[in-house]
Design a protein around this motif. Structure first.
Motif, short mmCIF file in Angstrom:
data_model
loop_
_atom_site.label_atom_id
_atom_site.label_comp_id
_atom_site.label_asym_id
_atom_site.label_seq_id
_atom_site.Cartn_x
_atom_site.Cartn_y
_atom_site.Cartn_z
N MET A 1 0.83 -1.20 0.00
CA MET A 1 0.00 0.00 0.00
C MET A 1 0.87 1.25 0.00
O MET A 1 0.63 2.19 -0.76
N LEU A 2 1.92 1.25 0.81
CA LEU A 2 2.81 2.40 0.87
C LEU A 2 3.47 2.64 -0.49
O LEU A 2 3.54 3.77 -0.97
N LEU A 3 3.94 1.56 -1.12
CA LEU A 3 4.57 1.69 -2.43
C LEU A 3 3.59 2.20 -3.48
O LEU A 3 3.93 3.05 -4.31
N GLN A 4 2.36 1.69 -3.47
CA GLN A 4 1.36 2.15 -4.43
C GLN A 4 1.03 3.62 -4.23
O GLN A 4 0.89 4.36 -5.20
N VAL A 5 0.91 4.05 -2.99
CA VAL A 5 0.59 5.45 -2.71
C VAL A 5 1.74 6.36 -3.14
O VAL A 5 1.52 7.42 -3.75
N LEU A 6 2.98 5.95 -2.86
CA LEU A 6 4.13 6.74 -3.30
C LEU A 6 4.17 6.82 -4.82
O LEU A 6 4.47 7.88 -5.40
N GLU A 7 3.86 5.72 -5.48
CA GLU A 7 3.81 5.71 -6.95
C GLU A 7 2.71 6.64 -7.46
O GLU A 7 2.90 7.33 -8.47
N THR A 8 1.58 6.67 -6.78
CA THR A 8 0.49 7.55 -7.17
C THR A 8 0.91 9.01 -7.06
O THR A 8 0.62 9.81 -7.96
N VAL A 9 1.62 9.35 -6.01
CA VAL A 9 2.10 10.73 -5.86
C VAL A 9 3.07 11.06 -6.99
O VAL A 9 2.98 12.13 -7.61
N ALA A 10 4.00 10.15 -7.29
CA ALA A 10 4.99 10.39 -8.34
C ALA A 10 4.32 10.54 -9.71
O ALA A 10 4.63 11.47 -10.47
N ILE A 11 3.38 9.66 -10.03
CA ILE A 11 2.69 9.75 -11.32
C ILE A 11 1.81 10.99 -11.35
O ILE A 11 1.66 11.63 -12.40
N GLY A 12 1.24 11.35 -10.20
CA GLY A 12 0.44 12.57 -10.14
C GLY A 12 1.27 13.82 -10.45
O GLY A 12 0.83 14.70 -11.18
N VAL A 13 2.47 13.87 -9.90
CA VAL A 13 3.37 15.00 -10.20
C VAL A 13 3.71 15.02 -11.68
O VAL A 13 3.68 16.07 -12.32
N LEU A 14 4.04 13.85 -12.23
CA LEU A 14 4.36 13.76 -13.64
C LEU A 14 3.18 14.17 -14.52
O LEU A 14 3.34 14.89 -15.52
#
Length: 93
Positions: A74-87
């Motif tokens: 869950m932590l990895l998915q949320v961090l990935e969501t933040v990164a993709i959101g920034v992109l």
């Protein structure tokens, strides 16, 4: 554990949606300018989309997982969501 799994599912689904949006933008850009960086971005997005689609499939169909594994994923998915959101935000501008 159910809350963490639900958060991972939502994050993976958001990742899929944002990656589809990025692909739409990048494919259109690539058709216009044929830049190698844009092609690389398309390949990156396709691979990340595949990873998120597989993750989403397993979040709904996998057998019970240890609580620690669910929390870490869950932590990895949320961090990935933040990164993709920034992109996505930067690309949209």
């Amino acid at each position: 554990m159910s809350l963490a799994l639900d958060a991972a599912r939502i994050a993976a689904a958001l990742n899929v949606l944002m990656l589809l949006l990025l692909l739409r933008i990048w494919v259109g850009t690539y058709r216009e300018i044929r830049a190698p960086l844009t092609l690389g971005s398309i390949v990156f997005a396709v691979l990340l989309l595949a990873e998120n689609a597989v993750a989403l499939y397993f979040y709904f169909n996998a057998p019970a997982m240890p609580s620690l594994a669910v929390q870490v994923m869950m932590l990895l998915q949320v961090l990935e969501t933040v990164a993709i959101g920034v992109l996505t935000y930067i690309t949209w501008q």
